[in-house]
Design a protein around this motif. Structure first.
Motif, mmCIF file in Angstrom:
data_model
loop_
_atom_site.group_PDB
_atom_site.id
_atom_site.type_symbol
_atom_site.label_atom_id
_atom_site.label_comp_id
_atom_site.label_asym_id
_atom_site.label_seq_id
_atom_site.Cartn_x
_atom_site.Cartn_y
_atom_site.Cartn_z
ATOM 1 N N CYS A 288 5.312 10.105 -2.191
ATOM 2 C CA CYS A 288 4.597 8.945 -1.678
ATOM 3 C C CYS A 288 5.351 8.376 -0.483
ATOM 4 O O CYS A 288 6.488 8.761 -0.208
ATOM 5 C CB CYS A 288 4.420 7.883 -2.753
ATOM 6 S SG CYS A 288 5.952 7.077 -3.241
ATOM 7 N N SER A 289 4.699 7.466 0.211
ATOM 8 C CA SER A 289 5.347 6.796 1.334
ATOM 9 C C SER A 289 4.773 5.397 1.467
ATOM 10 O O SER A 289 3.678 5.108 1.003
ATOM 11 C CB SER A 289 5.138 7.577 2.631
ATOM 12 O OG SER A 289 3.768 7.577 2.989
ATOM 13 N N VAL A 290 5.562 4.542 2.103
ATOM 14 C CA VAL A 290 5.153 3.176 2.387
ATOM 15 C C VAL A 290 5.265 3.005 3.895
ATOM 16 O O VAL A 290 6.289 3.353 4.493
ATOM 17 C CB VAL A 290 6.057 2.143 1.677
ATOM 18 C CG1 VAL A 290 5.664 0.731 2.046
ATOM 19 C CG2 VAL A 290 5.997 2.335 0.181
ATOM 20 N N SER A 291 4.242 2.488 4.519
ATOM 21 C CA SER A 291 4.248 2.286 5.965
ATOM 22 C C SER A 291 5.344 1.299 6.357
ATOM 23 O O SER A 291 5.523 0.257 5.720
ATOM 24 C CB SER A 291 2.893 1.761 6.427
ATOM 25 O OG SER A 291 2.952 1.362 7.781
ATOM 26 N N HIS B 151 12.661 3.274 1.506
ATOM 27 C CA HIS B 151 13.104 4.556 0.961
ATOM 28 C C HIS B 151 13.091 4.545 -0.569
ATOM 29 O O HIS B 151 12.520 5.426 -1.204
ATOM 30 C CB HIS B 151 14.515 4.888 1.474
ATOM 31 C CG HIS B 151 15.107 6.088 0.832
ATOM 32 N ND1 HIS B 151 14.794 7.366 1.225
ATOM 33 C CD2 HIS B 151 15.993 6.216 -0.192
ATOM 34 C CE1 HIS B 151 15.453 8.234 0.468
ATOM 35 N NE2 HIS B 151 16.201 7.565 -0.394
ATOM 36 N N TRP B 152 13.719 3.538 -1.178
ATOM 37 C CA TRP B 152 13.915 3.558 -2.629
ATOM 38 C C TRP B 152 12.658 3.228 -3.426
ATOM 39 O O TRP B 152 12.593 3.515 -4.625
ATOM 40 C CB TRP B 152 15.080 2.659 -3.035
ATOM 41 C CG TRP B 152 16.360 3.273 -2.595
ATOM 42 C CD1 TRP B 152 17.204 2.784 -1.640
ATOM 43 C CD2 TRP B 152 16.927 4.501 -3.046
ATOM 44 N NE1 TRP B 152 18.273 3.639 -1.475
ATOM 45 C CE2 TRP B 152 18.129 4.702 -2.323
ATOM 46 C CE3 TRP B 152 16.540 5.452 -3.978
ATOM 47 C CZ2 TRP B 152 18.932 5.824 -2.516
ATOM 48 C CZ3 TRP B 152 17.349 6.565 -4.166
ATOM 49 C CH2 TRP B 152 18.527 6.739 -3.438
ATOM 50 N N LEU B 153 11.646 2.686 -2.789
ATOM 51 C CA LEU B 153 10.369 2.498 -3.496
ATOM 52 C C LEU B 153 9.691 3.836 -3.769
ATOM 53 O O LEU B 153 8.866 3.938 -4.667
ATOM 54 C CB LEU B 153 9.427 1.594 -2.697
ATOM 55 C CG LEU B 153 9.745 0.110 -2.745
ATOM 56 C CD1 LEU B 153 8.878 -0.636 -1.740
ATOM 57 C CD2 LEU B 153 9.540 -0.447 -4.142
ATOM 58 N N CYS B 154 10.064 4.855 -3.005
ATOM 59 C CA CYS B 154 9.402 6.146 -3.126
ATOM 60 C C CYS B 154 10.309 7.264 -3.646
ATOM 61 O O CYS B 154 9.902 8.423 -3.706
ATOM 62 C CB CYS B 154 8.830 6.568 -1.766
ATOM 63 S SG CYS B 154 7.546 5.455 -1.189
ATOM 64 N N HIS B 155 11.544 6.945 -4.007
ATOM 65 C CA HIS B 155 12.467 7.954 -4.528
ATOM 66 C C HIS B 155 13.077 7.445 -5.839
ATOM 67 O O HIS B 155 13.450 6.296 -5.935
ATOM 68 C CB HIS B 155 13.586 8.222 -3.517
ATOM 69 C CG HIS B 155 13.078 8.861 -2.269
ATOM 70 N ND1 HIS B 155 12.537 8.133 -1.238
ATOM 71 C CD2 HIS B 155 13.010 10.147 -1.913
ATOM 72 C CE1 HIS B 155 12.162 8.955 -0.280
ATOM 73 N NE2 HIS B 155 12.435 10.182 -0.656
ATOM 74 N N ARG B 156 13.148 8.326 -6.803
ATOM 75 C CA ARG B 156 13.640 7.933 -8.118
ATOM 76 C C ARG B 156 15.152 7.929 -8.217
ATOM 77 O O ARG B 156 15.714 7.224 -9.016
ATOM 78 C CB ARG B 156 13.095 8.881 -9.176
ATOM 79 C CG ARG B 156 11.616 8.762 -9.352
ATOM 80 C CD ARG B 156 11.192 9.686 -10.433
ATOM 81 N NE ARG B 156 10.050 10.450 -9.948
ATOM 82 C CZ ARG B 156 9.375 11.309 -10.656
ATOM 83 N NH1 ARG B 156 9.729 11.543 -11.897
ATOM 84 N NH2 ARG B 156 8.359 11.938 -10.154
ATOM 85 N N GLU C 296 0.864 -1.181 0.000
ATOM 86 C CA GLU C 296 0.000 0.000 0.000
ATOM 87 C C GLU C 296 0.897 1.227 0.000
ATOM 88 O O GLU C 296 1.602 1.496 0.970
ATOM 89 C CB GLU C 296 -0.905 -0.002 1.221
ATOM 90 C CG GLU C 296 -1.979 -1.063 1.142
ATOM 91 C CD GLU C 296 -3.001 -0.919 2.242
ATOM 92 O OE1 GLU C 296 -3.291 0.233 2.645
ATOM 93 O OE2 GLU C 296 -3.492 -1.946 2.693
ATOM 94 N N ILE C 297 0.877 1.947 -1.102
ATOM 95 C CA ILE C 297 1.680 3.154 -1.244
ATOM 96 C C ILE C 297 0.737 4.341 -1.118
ATOM 97 O O ILE C 297 -0.227 4.458 -1.871
ATOM 98 C CB ILE C 297 2.423 3.166 -2.592
ATOM 99 C CG1 ILE C 297 3.348 1.955 -2.675
ATOM 100 C CG2 ILE C 297 3.184 4.464 -2.780
ATOM 101 C CD1 ILE C 297 4.030 1.770 -4.012
ATOM 102 N N GLN C 298 1.028 5.203 -0.136
ATOM 103 C CA GLN C 298 0.181 6.367 0.111
ATOM 104 C C GLN C 298 0.750 7.573 -0.616
ATOM 105 O O GLN C 298 1.936 7.885 -0.489
ATOM 106 C CB GLN C 298 0.115 6.693 1.617
ATOM 107 C CG GLN C 298 -0.574 5.647 2.460
ATOM 108 C CD GLN C 298 0.374 4.551 2.929
ATOM 109 O OE1 GLN C 298 1.562 4.772 3.067
ATOM 110 N NE2 GLN C 298 -0.162 3.372 3.165
#
Length: 66
Positions: free
Chosen positions: A35-38, A60-65, A25-27
């Motif tokens: 975005c962020s991931v819990s 971290h890297w799921l939400c930063h390019r 679940e990506i908010q």
């Protein structure tokens, strides 16, 4: 099909990790600009355990390019 059992388990682990990644679940934040991931996300934890990657780094890297 002639794949060794050890290779089969590796393939199954990778497939399971990909399936868990699809359930994250990506908010969205700031009108979709971030975005962020819990850190409590069970699927992220399972993904990291299956692939042997560090939880905080993957979060971290799921939400930063970059």
């Amino acid at each position: 099909i002639g794949v060794k059992e050890s290779h089969q388990m590796t393939i199954f682990r990778i497939i399971a990790a990909i399936l868990h990644l699809g359930n994250l679940e990506i908010q969205g934040e700031r009108d979709g600009e971030a975005c962020s991931v819990s850190s409590e996300d069970e699927h992220l934890r399972n993904f990291c355990v299956l692939l042997g990657v560090e939880h905080s780094q993957m979060q971290h890297w799921l939400c930063h390019r970059k």
